[in-house]
Design a protein around this motif. Sequence first.
Motif, PDB file in Angstrom:
ATOM      1  N   LEU A   1       0.823  -1.206   0.000  1.00  0.00           N
ATOM      2  CA  LEU A   1       0.000   0.000   0.000  1.00  0.00           C
ATOM      3  C   LEU A   1       0.858   1.258   0.000  1.00  0.00           C
ATOM      4  CD1 LEU A   1      -2.740   1.391   0.134  1.00  0.00           C
ATOM      5  CD2 LEU A   1      -2.690   1.110   2.628  1.00  0.00           C
ATOM      6  N   MET A   2       1.943   1.246   0.773  1.00  0.00           N
ATOM      7  CA  MET A   2       2.831   2.405   0.788  1.00  0.00           C
ATOM      8  C   MET A   2       3.467   2.628  -0.579  1.00  0.00           C
ATOM      9  SD  MET A   2       2.379   3.666   3.704  1.00  0.00           S
ATOM     10  CE  MET A   2       3.591   4.975   3.576  1.00  0.00           C
ATOM     11  N   PHE A   3       3.741   1.532  -1.280  1.00  0.00           N
ATOM     12  CA  PHE A   3       4.301   1.672  -2.626  1.00  0.00           C
ATOM     13  C   PHE A   3       3.254   2.267  -3.566  1.00  0.00           C
ATOM     14  CE2 PHE A   3       6.691   0.825  -6.375  1.00  0.00           C
ATOM     15  CZ  PHE A   3       8.002   0.624  -5.962  1.00  0.00           C
ATOM     16  N   ALA A   4       1.992   1.825  -3.414  1.00  0.00           N
ATOM     17  CA  ALA A   4       0.918   2.393  -4.231  1.00  0.00           C
ATOM     18  C   ALA A   4       0.766   3.888  -3.966  1.00  0.00           C
ATOM     19  CB  ALA A   4      -0.394   1.669  -3.943  1.00  0.00           C
ATOM     20  N   GLN A   5       0.828   4.274  -2.689  1.00  0.00           N
ATOM     21  CA  GLN A   5       0.721   5.700  -2.351  1.00  0.00           C
ATOM     22  C   GLN A   5       1.873   6.491  -2.971  1.00  0.00           C
ATOM     23  OE1 GLN A   5       1.806   7.152   1.592  1.00  0.00           O
ATOM     24  NE2 GLN A   5      -0.187   8.151   1.755  1.00  0.00           N
ATOM     25  N   ALA A   6       3.088   5.912  -2.925  1.00  0.00           N
ATOM     26  CA  ALA A   6       4.237   6.595  -3.522  1.00  0.00           C
ATOM     27  C   ALA A   6       4.074   6.729  -5.034  1.00  0.00           C
ATOM     28  CB  ALA A   6       5.521   5.834  -3.184  1.00  0.00           C
ATOM     29  N   LEU A   7       3.554   5.700  -5.683  1.00  0.00           N
ATOM     30  CA  LEU A   7       3.317   5.765  -7.125  1.00  0.00           C
ATOM     31  C   LEU A   7       2.335   6.879  -7.474  1.00  0.00           C
ATOM     32  CD1 LEU A   7       3.025   1.972  -8.032  1.00  0.00           C
ATOM     33  CD2 LEU A   7       4.766   3.559  -8.892  1.00  0.00           C
ATOM     34  N   SER A   8       1.384   7.138  -6.577  1.00  0.00           N
ATOM     35  CA  SER A   8       0.365   8.154  -6.854  1.00  0.00           C
ATOM     36  C   SER A   8       0.965   9.557  -6.953  1.00  0.00           C
ATOM     37  CB  SER A   8      -0.725   8.128  -5.775  1.00  0.00           C
ATOM     38  OG  SER A   8      -0.259   8.656  -4.542  1.00  0.00           O
ATOM     39  N   ARG A   9       2.173   9.745  -6.435  1.00  0.00           N
ATOM     40  CA  ARG A   9       2.815  11.057  -6.489  1.00  0.00           C
ATOM     41  C   ARG A   9       3.406  11.363  -7.868  1.00  0.00           C
ATOM     42  NH1 ARG A   9       2.760  13.121  -1.622  1.00  0.00           N
ATOM     43  NH2 ARG A   9       2.937  11.822   0.245  1.00  0.00           N
ATOM     44  N   SER A  10       3.612  10.306  -8.676  1.00  0.00           N
ATOM     45  CA  SER A  10       4.192  10.481 -10.024  1.00  0.00           C
ATOM     46  C   SER A  10       5.487  11.292  -9.971  1.00  0.00           C
ATOM     47  CB  SER A  10       3.180  11.166 -10.962  1.00  0.00           C
ATOM     48  OG  SER A  10       2.013  10.382 -11.079  1.00  0.00           O
ATOM     49  N   SER A  11       6.327  10.995  -8.999  1.00  0.00           N
ATOM     50  CA  SER A  11       7.569  11.741  -8.808  1.00  0.00           C
ATOM     51  C   SER A  11       8.724  11.075  -9.556  1.00  0.00           C
ATOM     52  CB  SER A  11       7.907  11.821  -7.317  1.00  0.00           C
ATOM     53  OG  SER A  11       9.118  12.525  -7.120  1.00  0.00           O
ATOM     54  N   ASP A  12       9.704  11.880  -9.919  1.00  0.00           N
ATOM     55  CA  ASP A  12      10.918  11.371 -10.555  1.00  0.00           C
ATOM     56  C   ASP A  12      12.039  11.139  -9.551  1.00  0.00           C
ATOM     57  OD1 ASP A  12       9.837  11.324 -13.106  1.00  0.00           O
ATOM     58  OD2 ASP A  12      10.426  13.389 -13.543  1.00  0.00           O
ATOM     59  N   LEU A  13      11.760  11.330  -8.255  1.00  0.00           N
ATOM     60  CA  LEU A  13      12.747  11.098  -7.201  1.00  0.00           C
ATOM     61  C   LEU A  13      12.126  10.244  -6.106  1.00  0.00           C
ATOM     62  CD1 LEU A  13      15.466  11.586  -5.769  1.00  0.00           C
ATOM     63  CD2 LEU A  13      14.521  13.752  -4.911  1.00  0.00           C
ATOM     64  N   TRP A  14      12.765   9.120  -5.817  1.00  0.00           N
ATOM     65  CA  TRP A  14      12.237   8.153  -4.848  1.00  0.00           C
ATOM     66  C   TRP A  14      13.245   7.891  -3.737  1.00  0.00           C
ATOM     67  CZ3 TRP A  14       7.936   4.472  -5.210  1.00  0.00           C
ATOM     68  CH2 TRP A  14       7.018   4.821  -6.208  1.00  0.00           C
ATOM     69  N   PHE A  15      12.733   7.860  -2.500  1.00  0.00           N
ATOM     70  CA  PHE A  15      13.514   7.427  -1.342  1.00  0.00           C
ATOM     71  C   PHE A  15      12.790   6.238  -0.714  1.00  0.00           C
ATOM     72  CE2 PHE A  15      14.648  11.905  -1.820  1.00  0.00           C
ATOM     73  CZ  PHE A  15      16.037  11.868  -1.695  1.00  0.00           C
ATOM     74  N   LEU A  16      13.490   5.112  -0.586  1.00  0.00           N
ATOM     75  CA  LEU A  16      12.873   3.882  -0.080  1.00  0.00           C
ATOM     76  C   LEU A  16      13.731   3.320   1.041  1.00  0.00           C
ATOM     77  CD1 LEU A  16      12.956   3.775  -3.525  1.00  0.00           C
ATOM     78  CD2 LEU A  16      11.163   2.131  -3.033  1.00  0.00           C
ATOM     79  N   ASP A  17      13.116   3.129   2.207  1.00  0.00           N
ATOM     80  CA  ASP A  17      13.839   2.626   3.374  1.00  0.00           C
ATOM     81  C   ASP A  17      13.441   1.164   3.615  1.00  0.00           C
ATOM     82  OD1 ASP A  17      15.305   2.314   5.658  1.00  0.00           O
ATOM     83  OD2 ASP A  17      14.357   3.939   6.777  1.00  0.00           O
ATOM     84  N   GLU A  18      14.290   0.245   3.150  1.00  0.00           N
ATOM     85  CA  GLU A  18      14.048  -1.195   3.253  1.00  0.00           C
ATOM     86  C   GLU A  18      12.649  -1.555   2.728  1.00  0.00           C
ATOM     87  OE1 GLU A  18      15.275  -3.196   6.769  1.00  0.00           O
ATOM     88  OE2 GLU A  18      17.050  -1.947   7.047  1.00  0.00           O
ATOM     89  N   PRO A  19      12.421  -1.364   1.427  1.00  0.00           N
ATOM     90  CA  PRO A  19      11.081  -1.533   0.857  1.00  0.00           C
ATOM     91  C   PRO A  19      10.582  -2.977   0.832  1.00  0.00           C
ATOM     92  CG  PRO A  19      12.704  -1.182  -0.878  1.00  0.00           C
ATOM     93  CD  PRO A  19      13.399  -0.914   0.425  1.00  0.00           C
ATOM     94  N   MET A  20      11.460  -3.961   1.057  1.00  0.00           N
ATOM     95  CA  MET A  20      11.026  -5.363   1.017  1.00  0.00           C
ATOM     96  C   MET A  20      10.565  -5.890   2.375  1.00  0.00           C
ATOM     97  SD  MET A  20      11.459  -5.823  -2.138  1.00  0.00           S
ATOM     98  CE  MET A  20      12.459  -5.347  -3.546  1.00  0.00           C
ATOM     99  N   THR A  21      10.605  -5.062   3.411  1.00  0.00           N
ATOM    100  CA  THR A  21      10.248  -5.511   4.756  1.00  0.00           C
ATOM    101  C   THR A  21       8.839  -6.095   4.798  1.00  0.00           C
ATOM    102  OG1 THR A  21      11.657  -3.821   5.766  1.00  0.00           O
ATOM    103  CG2 THR A  21       9.958  -4.793   7.154  1.00  0.00           C
ATOM    104  N   GLY A  22       8.719  -7.313   5.327  1.00  0.00           N
ATOM    105  CA  GLY A  22       7.419  -7.940   5.498  1.00  0.00           C
ATOM    106  C   GLY A  22       6.855  -8.619   4.267  1.00  0.00           C
TER     107      GLY A  22
END
Length: 239
Positions: A141-162
């Motif tokens: 869900l957090m990845f979906a929310q980030a995608l909704s921003r349509s940004s060209d700059l991404w910061f991800l803190d251990e995105p595979m957790t869980g």
Amino acid sequence: MGPSIKLDNVSLSIAGNQILSPITAELFAGKMHLLVGPNGAGKTSLLKSMLGLTPHQGEIKRAWMNKAQRPAYIPQQPRFDQVLPVTISDFLSAGLSRKPVFFRRRTENQDTVLELLETVGLQGKAELQLGQLSGGERQRLMFAQALSRSSDLWFLDEPMTGLDAEGQALITDLMLNLREQGKTLVVVHHDMKFVREHADNVLLINGGLVGMGLPSEVDLGIVGASFDSSSKREMEAVA
């Protein structure tokens, strides 16, 4: 195209304790930059400094080719109030509209919400409340929310957790697709296999910058064993 990021003597101290010694580095545009290092090494602190969430010393500059954008951010281990009466659909809609949840028509942005949920493998779960989600579903869900921003700059803190193996494969594909689109990604990651296979640039952090370059140029062996074992424990714990 995402921006390049320049760090000029960036350091961090909290209550008189130095968390990061001065770091000078350049992260090139449109690449995937992996921050690795032992637990407590300062990786998340550096990520948050680059995001502007943590006070720091030194300068951090973003060089955009086009208009500057608000970055997309996926924090480590997001948690939601178990009794909060907000559905997944409402949560994503809030990021797509300036209107408060209770003043929007239920159909506003619904097609976009459903498309985002399908992209991250949460189709059919739009009406679940946030507190009903598993750890892996929260991460999606957090990845979906980030995608909704349509940004060209991404910061991800251990995105595979869980995430289980299927979820990790899905998120990996999404991250690689973002890079193919020319977006700049800065990622804290503990899986050395992922780092070796996908990183354009590795920053080895341990109280400061102790190594930087291609995966083949950085001594990942000093952290690989501990990270690989912790990754295995996380996989065994996924419900």
